[in-house]
Design a protein around this motif. Structure first.
Motif, PDB file in Angstrom:
ATOM      1  N   GLY A   7       0.779  -1.218   0.000  1.00 18.43           N
ATOM      2  CA  GLY A   7       0.000   0.000   0.000  1.00 18.43           C
ATOM      3  C   GLY A   7       0.820   1.281   0.000  1.00 18.43           C
ATOM      4  O   GLY A   7       0.265   2.353  -0.014  1.00 18.43           O
ATOM      5  N   LYS A   8       2.123   1.173   0.002  1.00 18.05           N
ATOM      6  CA  LYS A   8       2.974   2.362   0.020  1.00 18.05           C
ATOM      7  C   LYS A   8       3.323   2.767  -1.402  1.00 18.05           C
ATOM      8  O   LYS A   8       3.655   1.928  -2.234  1.00 18.05           O
ATOM      9  N   ASN A   9       3.254   4.044  -1.681  1.00 14.95           N
ATOM     10  CA  ASN A   9       3.668   4.578  -2.962  1.00 14.95           C
ATOM     11  C   ASN A   9       5.141   4.915  -2.914  1.00 14.95           C
ATOM     12  O   ASN A   9       5.764   4.880  -1.861  1.00 14.95           O
ATOM     13  N   LEU A  64      -1.164  12.131   4.643  1.00 17.01           N
ATOM     14  CA  LEU A  64      -0.730  11.117   3.674  1.00 17.01           C
ATOM     15  C   LEU A  64       0.470  10.288   4.108  1.00 17.01           C
ATOM     16  O   LEU A  64       0.892   9.394   3.373  1.00 17.01           O
ATOM     17  N   ASP A  65       1.024  10.572   5.255  1.00 19.64           N
ATOM     18  CA  ASP A  65       2.266   9.918   5.674  1.00 19.64           C
ATOM     19  C   ASP A  65       2.184   8.398   5.626  1.00 19.64           C
ATOM     20  O   ASP A  65       3.131   7.730   5.247  1.00 19.64           O
ATOM     21  N   SER A  66       1.058   7.843   5.977  1.00 21.28           N
ATOM     22  CA  SER A  66       0.938   6.384   5.980  1.00 21.28           C
ATOM     23  C   SER A  66       0.858   5.817   4.557  1.00 21.28           C
ATOM     24  O   SER A  66       0.992   4.618   4.369  1.00 21.28           O
ATOM     25  N   SER A  67       0.668   6.660   3.558  1.00 23.81           N
ATOM     26  CA  SER A  67       0.562   6.208   2.176  1.00 23.81           C
ATOM     27  C   SER A  67       1.883   6.237   1.419  1.00 23.81           C
ATOM     28  O   SER A  67       1.967   5.732   0.311  1.00 23.81           O
ATOM     29  N   PHE A  68       2.899   6.868   1.990  1.00 25.33           N
ATOM     30  CA  PHE A  68       4.176   7.017   1.314  1.00 25.33           C
ATOM     31  C   PHE A  68       5.307   6.494   2.179  1.00 25.33           C
ATOM     32  O   PHE A  68       5.262   6.595   3.401  1.00 25.33           O
ATOM     33  N   GLU A  69       6.345   5.973   1.516  1.00 25.23           N
ATOM     34  CA  GLU A  69       7.523   5.524   2.244  1.00 25.23           C
ATOM     35  C   GLU A  69       8.181   6.699   2.962  1.00 25.23           C
ATOM     36  O   GLU A  69       8.637   6.578   4.079  1.00 25.23           O
TER      37      GLU A  69
END
Length: 158
Positions: A7-9, A64-69
């Motif tokens: 789930g990480k972009n 958005l922190d949880s969506s990106f490395e």
């Protein structure tokens, strides 16, 4: 794919930010001599000195922190002014969809550069075909440019 990468972009800091300086809907300046926190403080001070109201803040990194490395700091300030908002609504009731104006402050180039962008209201408000709206848009844009003009200066009288 590793379990904790689901789930990480890709890392936001690896994205190409060069196109962000060439958009038609915002005016962007970059600063290498101040920190993110100093930029936020200076932008907020300039907003207040110009008689604008800071009506909201949105922390994009927190959201958005949880969506990106790796997500650099990125803040959206929502700015308005009662007389301007009143003129917009009086001229075109649907303009409420386009205000408050936005000012963004973000870390780019591996967090070594601070990028500040203001909404170019000449462009974003041009969807209204009313002449009165476009006059307000031009005045608003000129005021927001003053926010950019004084970011690196401390104790500035505007």
């Amino acid at each position: 794919m590793m379990e904790n990468d689901k789930g990480k972009n890709k890392q936001v800091s690896e994205q190409n930010y060069s196109e962000s300086r060439n958009t038609t809907y915002c005016i962007t300046r970059r600063f290498g001599s101040i920190t993110f926190d100093e930029a936020v403080k200076n932008v907020k001070n300039n907003i207040a000195k110009l008689g604008l109201d800071l009506v909201g803040e949105f922390d994009v990194k927190q959201y958005l922190d949880s969506s990106f490395e790796k997500m650099p700091r990125h803040l959206i300030l929502m700015v308005c002014e009662i007389e301007t908002a009143s003129k917009l609504i009086a001229s075109d009731i649907q303009m409420s969809i386009l205000f408050p104006c936005h000012v963004t402050i973000k870390e780019v180039e591996d967090n070594s550069i601070i990028e500040v962008s203001i909404e170019d209201t000449d462009t974003t408000w041009s969807s209204s075909i009313k002449k009165d709206v476009m006059e307000v848009a031009k005045n608003t844009k000129n005021t927001l440019i003053k926010v950019l003009d004084n970011i690196e200066q401390l104790h500035v009288k505007l």
